[in-house]
Design a protein around this motif. Structure first.
Motif, PDB file in Angstrom:
ATOM      1  N   HIS A 183     -25.308 -24.372  26.447  1.00 35.81           N
ATOM      2  CA  HIS A 183     -24.209 -23.901  27.291  1.00 35.81           C
ATOM      3  C   HIS A 183     -22.932 -24.679  26.977  1.00 35.81           C
ATOM      4  CE1 HIS A 183     -21.907 -22.593  30.718  1.00 35.81           C
ATOM      5  NE2 HIS A 183     -21.833 -23.824  31.178  1.00 35.81           N
ATOM      6  N   ARG A 184     -23.035 -25.991  26.844  1.00 34.64           N
ATOM      7  CA  ARG A 184     -21.865 -26.805  26.528  1.00 34.64           C
ATOM      8  C   ARG A 184     -21.249 -26.376  25.206  1.00 34.64           C
ATOM      9  NH1 ARG A 184     -24.756 -32.337  28.354  1.00 34.64           N
ATOM     10  NH2 ARG A 184     -23.819 -32.570  30.427  1.00 34.64           N
ATOM     11  N   GLN A 185     -22.096 -26.145  24.196  1.00 32.31           N
ATOM     12  CA  GLN A 185     -21.580 -25.725  22.902  1.00 32.31           C
ATOM     13  C   GLN A 185     -20.902 -24.360  22.981  1.00 32.31           C
ATOM     14  OE1 GLN A 185     -21.477 -27.350  19.789  1.00 32.31           O
ATOM     15  NE2 GLN A 185     -21.764 -29.004  21.254  1.00 32.31           N
ATOM     16  N   ARG A 186     -21.470 -23.458  23.770  1.00 31.95           N
ATOM     17  CA  ARG A 186     -20.890 -22.128  23.913  1.00 31.95           C
ATOM     18  C   ARG A 186     -19.518 -22.212  24.580  1.00 31.95           C
ATOM     19  NH1 ARG A 186     -25.293 -20.170  25.424  1.00 31.95           N
ATOM     20  NH2 ARG A 186     -24.965 -20.315  27.657  1.00 31.95           N
ATOM     21  N   VAL A 187     -19.410 -23.027  25.636  1.00 32.37           N
ATOM     22  CA  VAL A 187     -18.128 -23.204  26.323  1.00 32.37           C
ATOM     23  C   VAL A 187     -17.102 -23.816  25.375  1.00 32.37           C
ATOM     24  CG1 VAL A 187     -16.963 -24.528  28.132  1.00 32.37           C
ATOM     25  CG2 VAL A 187     -19.113 -23.354  28.642  1.00 32.37           C
ATOM     26  N   TRP A 188     -17.537 -24.837  24.604  1.00 28.42           N
ATOM     27  CA  TRP A 188     -16.604 -25.491  23.685  1.00 28.42           C
ATOM     28  C   TRP A 188     -16.129 -24.509  22.622  1.00 28.42           C
ATOM     29  CZ3 TRP A 188     -16.263 -26.243  18.464  1.00 28.42           C
ATOM     30  CH2 TRP A 188     -15.242 -27.098  18.046  1.00 28.42           C
ATOM     31  N   ARG A 189     -17.025 -23.719  22.043  1.00 31.36           N
ATOM     32  CA  ARG A 189     -16.631 -22.784  20.987  1.00 31.36           C
ATOM     33  C   ARG A 189     -15.624 -21.758  21.506  1.00 31.36           C
ATOM     34  NH1 ARG A 189     -22.165 -23.193  19.369  1.00 31.36           N
ATOM     35  NH2 ARG A 189     -22.671 -21.365  20.627  1.00 31.36           N
ATOM     36  N   LYS A 190     -15.835 -21.283  22.729  1.00 32.03           N
ATOM     37  CA  LYS A 190     -14.916 -20.297  23.289  1.00 32.03           C
ATOM     38  C   LYS A 190     -13.546 -20.924  23.526  1.00 32.03           C
ATOM     39  CE  LYS A 190     -16.533 -17.028  25.714  1.00 32.03           C
ATOM     40  NZ  LYS A 190     -17.149 -16.175  26.757  1.00 32.03           N
ATOM     41  N   TRP A 191     -13.546 -22.167  24.076  1.00 30.45           N
ATOM     42  CA  TRP A 191     -12.262 -22.852  24.272  1.00 30.45           C
ATOM     43  C   TRP A 191     -11.573 -23.099  22.936  1.00 30.45           C
ATOM     44  CZ3 TRP A 191     -10.715 -27.535  22.254  1.00 30.45           C
ATOM     45  CH2 TRP A 191      -9.442 -27.961  22.655  1.00 30.45           C
ATOM     46  N   ALA A 192     -12.314 -23.555  21.922  1.00 27.53           N
ATOM     47  CA  ALA A 192     -11.720 -23.865  20.616  1.00 27.53           C
ATOM     48  C   ALA A 192     -11.116 -22.625  19.979  1.00 27.53           C
ATOM     49  CB  ALA A 192     -12.773 -24.491  19.697  1.00 27.53           C
ATOM     50  N   ALA A 193     -11.769 -21.471  20.118  1.00 24.93           N
ATOM     51  CA  ALA A 193     -11.225 -20.243  19.549  1.00 24.93           C
ATOM     52  C   ALA A 193      -9.887 -19.894  20.207  1.00 24.93           C
ATOM     53  CB  ALA A 193     -12.228 -19.101  19.728  1.00 24.93           C
ATOM     54  N   GLY A 194      -9.827 -20.049  21.528  1.00 23.54           N
ATOM     55  CA  GLY A 194      -8.569 -19.791  22.224  1.00 23.54           C
ATOM     56  C   GLY A 194      -7.493 -20.788  21.852  1.00 23.54           C
ATOM     57  N   ALA A 195      -7.858 -22.078  21.777  1.00 25.48           N
ATOM     58  CA  ALA A 195      -6.887 -23.108  21.417  1.00 25.48           C
ATOM     59  C   ALA A 195      -6.359 -22.901  20.002  1.00 25.48           C
ATOM     60  CB  ALA A 195      -7.532 -24.487  21.548  1.00 25.48           C
ATOM     61  N   ARG A 196      -7.223 -22.469  19.106  1.00 27.48           N
ATOM     62  CA  ARG A 196      -6.816 -22.221  17.715  1.00 27.48           C
ATOM     63  C   ARG A 196      -5.744 -21.119  17.665  1.00 27.48           C
ATOM     64  NH1 ARG A 196     -11.524 -21.556  16.101  1.00 27.48           N
ATOM     65  NH2 ARG A 196     -11.977 -23.627  15.278  1.00 27.48           N
ATOM     66  N   GLU A 197      -5.926 -20.073  18.459  1.00 30.38           N
ATOM     67  CA  GLU A 197      -4.937 -18.989  18.493  1.00 30.38           C
ATOM     68  C   GLU A 197      -3.624 -19.464  19.105  1.00 30.38           C
ATOM     69  OE1 GLU A 197      -5.121 -15.939  17.091  1.00 30.38           O
ATOM     70  OE2 GLU A 197      -6.915 -16.854  16.212  1.00 30.38           O
ATOM     71  N   LEU A 198      -3.690 -20.254  20.150  1.00 32.60           N
ATOM     72  CA  LEU A 198      -2.471 -20.768  20.775  1.00 32.60           C
ATOM     73  C   LEU A 198      -1.705 -21.678  19.824  1.00 32.60           C
ATOM     74  CD1 LEU A 198      -3.798 -21.486  24.368  1.00 32.60           C
ATOM     75  CD2 LEU A 198      -2.068 -19.796  23.737  1.00 32.60           C
ATOM     76  N   ALA A 199      -2.431 -22.431  18.990  1.00 31.38           N
ATOM     77  CA  ALA A 199      -1.768 -23.321  18.034  1.00 31.38           C
ATOM     78  C   ALA A 199      -0.994 -22.548  16.982  1.00 31.38           C
ATOM     79  CB  ALA A 199      -2.799 -24.226  17.368  1.00 31.38           C
ATOM     80  N   ARG A 200      -1.391 -21.294  16.714  1.00 28.03           N
ATOM     81  CA  ARG A 200      -0.706 -20.487  15.707  1.00 28.03           C
ATOM     82  C   ARG A 200       0.691 -20.055  16.180  1.00 28.03           C
ATOM     83  NH1 ARG A 200      -4.428 -18.857  11.816  1.00 28.03           N
ATOM     84  NH2 ARG A 200      -6.617 -18.927  12.486  1.00 28.03           N
ATOM     85  N   GLU A 201       0.951 -20.181  17.479  1.00 34.56           N
ATOM     86  CA  GLU A 201       2.223 -19.697  18.018  1.00 34.56           C
ATOM     87  C   GLU A 201       3.394 -20.615  17.694  1.00 34.56           C
ATOM     88  OE1 GLU A 201       0.206 -17.680  22.017  1.00 34.56           O
ATOM     89  OE2 GLU A 201       1.596 -19.374  22.196  1.00 34.56           O
ATOM     90  N   VAL A 202       3.133 -21.853  17.321  1.00 34.92           N
ATOM     91  CA  VAL A 202       4.205 -22.833  17.165  1.00 34.92           C
ATOM     92  C   VAL A 202       4.007 -23.619  15.871  1.00 34.92           C
ATOM     93  CG1 VAL A 202       4.574 -23.108  19.649  1.00 34.92           C
ATOM     94  CG2 VAL A 202       2.896 -24.551  18.491  1.00 34.92           C
ATOM     95  N   SER A 203       5.077 -24.284  15.436  1.00 39.24           N
ATOM     96  CA  SER A 203       4.961 -25.275  14.373  1.00 39.24           C
ATOM     97  C   SER A 203       4.824 -26.645  15.027  1.00 39.24           C
ATOM     98  CB  SER A 203       6.195 -25.232  13.474  1.00 39.24           C
ATOM     99  OG  SER A 203       7.361 -25.530  14.218  1.00 39.24           O
ATOM    100  N   TYR A 204       4.217 -27.573  14.341  1.00 37.11           N
ATOM    101  CA  TYR A 204       3.991 -28.893  14.927  1.00 37.11           C
ATOM    102  C   TYR A 204       3.855 -29.917  13.810  1.00 37.11           C
ATOM    103  CZ  TYR A 204      -0.704 -27.067  14.005  1.00 37.11           C
ATOM    104  OH  TYR A 204      -1.809 -26.494  13.409  1.00 37.11           O
ATOM    105  N   ASP A 205       4.204 -31.160  14.140  1.00 34.55           N
ATOM    106  CA  ASP A 205       4.146 -32.264  13.183  1.00 34.55           C
ATOM    107  C   ASP A 205       3.042 -33.262  13.496  1.00 34.55           C
ATOM    108  OD1 ASP A 205       6.610 -31.596  11.624  1.00 34.55           O
ATOM    109  OD2 ASP A 205       7.489 -31.802  13.604  1.00 34.55           O
ATOM    110  N   VAL A 206       2.525 -33.230  14.716  1.00 29.59           N
ATOM    111  CA  VAL A 206       1.463 -34.147  15.138  1.00 29.59           C
ATOM    112  C   VAL A 206       0.444 -33.373  15.953  1.00 29.59           C
ATOM    113  CG1 VAL A 206       0.900 -36.246  16.455  1.00 29.59           C
ATOM    114  CG2 VAL A 206       3.078 -36.103  15.234  1.00 29.59           C
ATOM    115  N   VAL A 207      -0.813 -33.616  15.710  1.00 33.42           N
ATOM    116  CA  VAL A 207      -1.890 -33.094  16.559  1.00 33.42           C
ATOM    117  C   VAL A 207      -2.551 -34.296  17.232  1.00 33.42           C
ATOM    118  CG1 VAL A 207      -4.020 -31.770  16.683  1.00 33.42           C
ATOM    119  CG2 VAL A 207      -2.280 -31.159  15.003  1.00 33.42           C
ATOM    120  N   HIS A 208      -2.476 -34.343  18.550  1.00 33.82           N
ATOM    121  CA  HIS A 208      -2.965 -35.467  19.345  1.00 33.82           C
ATOM    122  C   HIS A 208      -4.243 -35.021  20.058  1.00 33.82           C
ATOM    123  CE1 HIS A 208      -1.867 -39.117  21.994  1.00 33.82           C
ATOM    124  NE2 HIS A 208      -3.046 -38.684  22.431  1.00 33.82           N
ATOM    125  N   CYS A 209      -5.379 -35.584  19.657  1.00 28.94           N
ATOM    126  CA  CYS A 209      -6.692 -35.157  20.152  1.00 28.94           C
ATOM    127  C   CYS A 209      -7.190 -36.113  21.226  1.00 28.94           C
ATOM    128  CB  CYS A 209      -7.704 -35.137  19.000  1.00 28.94           C
ATOM    129  SG  CYS A 209      -7.206 -34.114  17.619  1.00 28.94           S
TER     130      CYS A 209
END
Length: 411
Positions: free
Chosen positions: A108-134
């Motif tokens: 379940h944790r992996q499924r939730v993480w994968r779904k969040w990561a897919a959404g975050a990946r799409e949101l990251a495509r909307e902008v340019s950026y110089d630093v990714v802070h994890c």
């Protein structure tokens, strides 16, 4: 910034984002299931990817002039459905439900993480950026991917010692081993590593060629913190503010409080439903369990009670290396602490003389620590007052900004 929390209740993420925005960076935080009515700090844009049902861009405030875009992250609490509502239970079905949860929780944790990561990946495509802070390891694999794709700097912000966390549910040693190897490899690639304590910094430093800097979970002081509690006023209550759940060693003060006449016990924060049921059996007179409060309201509770509890079990490396928010929150409020005698916490408490220590899980040791604190209260309160200007976010924010400047400008 990439973070798997809702941002609204993640004080480290909001403090760091605010500090960077105030220094001129444009900051975009991708969180998880951010409340629709959340208002981010000035100069910070917050968008939300869901671990459940798609994407929701919540609120944005655009400001600053720097071309840097930042991404942030943290860890979802997956003890039940969203909102902390208990899983449906019945006397007949309860054992079956628990067995299914125990079996399926890692998936379940992996499924939730994968779904969040897919959404975050799409949101990251909307902008340019110089630093990714994890923020924390669970966003680091995605952050490394995004940084490589954009030719951006990679910052790993380790809020805790990830591989040493206390795990709940079904053991999964192979996944833990894979995570450890992955964290080691990706931390070595980071342009900057940030963490919360000397112990974690030393361990991460064995993997990294880039700087590892300590940015503690301190609170702002200048012009905003309350005045310290009068040293001559004896404490009337022990106050805990934080998640009420497993691993916090709250059983120990509950067992000790009947032997501490004249002191009440207040537990403030979100409660894991099943853990709250277990604590109910230990709850006696003078014990209150209260819902979460704002930072300023918790300040008032600390000052009214006079002693802050910083409790953890001695059950994992992550606890032994931890320096929790509540330790520094007590300093902001000008209140001494009763803290678990674990390596990083005891080092801080002894160095500044800001409280007394007890052995986790030992009610007798806890009672003795409280009695020492009551006897020496004026000196402890004075030491806390002296430490407030040192253990303050204003200093840690300077460390963060200096490290950022060096990482961004490094060839």
């Amino acid at each position: 910034m990439l973070v798997t929390t809702d941002v609204a209740h993640d004080s480290r993420v909001t403090r760091e984002a605010t500090a960077l925005a105030s220094a001129g960076y444009r900051v975009r935080v991708i969180g998880r299931d951010v409340p629709p009515d959340y208002r981010p700090p000035a100069g910070v844009e917050v968008v939300s990817a869901s671990g459940g049902s798609g994407l929701d861009v919540v609120r944005a405030f655009t400001g600053g002039v720097s071309p840097v875009r930042v991404m942030a992250s943290a860890t979802p609490a997956l003890t039940g459905p969203p909102g902390g509502v208990p899983f449906p239970r019945s006397r007949v079905g309860q054992p079956v439900t628990r067995a299914l949860r125990w079996t399926l929780l890692p998936s379940h944790r992996q499924r939730v993480w994968r779904k969040w990561a897919a959404g975050a990946r799409e949101l990251a495509r909307e902008v340019s950026y110089d630093v990714v802070h994890c923020h924390d390891f669970n966003t680091l694999p995605l952050g490394a991917e995004l940084a490589e794709r954009a030719g951006a700097r990679l910052v790993y912000d380790a809020h805790e010692w990830w591989s040493g966390r206390q795990r709940h549910g079904r053991p999964d040693p192979w996944r833990r081993r894979r995570e450890l190897l992955q964290e080691r490899a990706l931390a070595a690639r980071a342009d900057l590593v940030v963490t919360v304590s000397e112990g974690i910094a030393a361990r991460l430093g064995r993997w990294c060629t880039s700087p590892v800097v300590i940015v503690r979970n301190t609170f702002p002081q200048a012009g905003r913190g309350p005045q310290p509690r009068p040293p001559g006023l004896a404490p009337s209550a022990l106050v805990y503010a934080g998640r009420i759940g497993a691993g916090r060693d709250l059983e120990t003060p509950l067992r000790a409080i009947p032997s501490l006449p004249g002191l009440a016990l207040r537990l403030i924060g979100p409660a894991d439903p099943r853990y709250a049921e277990e604590l109910a059996a230990l709850r006696g007179e003078g014990v209150e369990i209260l819902p979460p409060r704002s930072v300023d309201a918790v300040d008032a509770e600390f000052r009214a009670g006079g002693l802050c509890l910083v409790t953890l079990t001695n059950s994992c490396d992550n606890h032994r290396l931890a320096l929790p928010n509540k330790l520094f929150h007590a300093v902001r409020a000008g209140v001494p602490v009763i803290a678990a005698d674990l390596p990083e916490m005891s080092r801080m408490v002894r160095r500044f003389g800001i409280g007394e220590l007890y052995r986790p899980g030992d009610p007798v040791s806890f009672r003795q620590a409280v009695e020492r604190a009551r006897e020496g209260y004026p000196a402890l309160a004075q030491a806390v007052g002296a430490a407030r200007s040192v253990l303050a976010w204003e200093r840690d924010a300077e460390v963060l900004l200096t490290a950022y400047q060096d990482a961004v400008r490094r060839p």
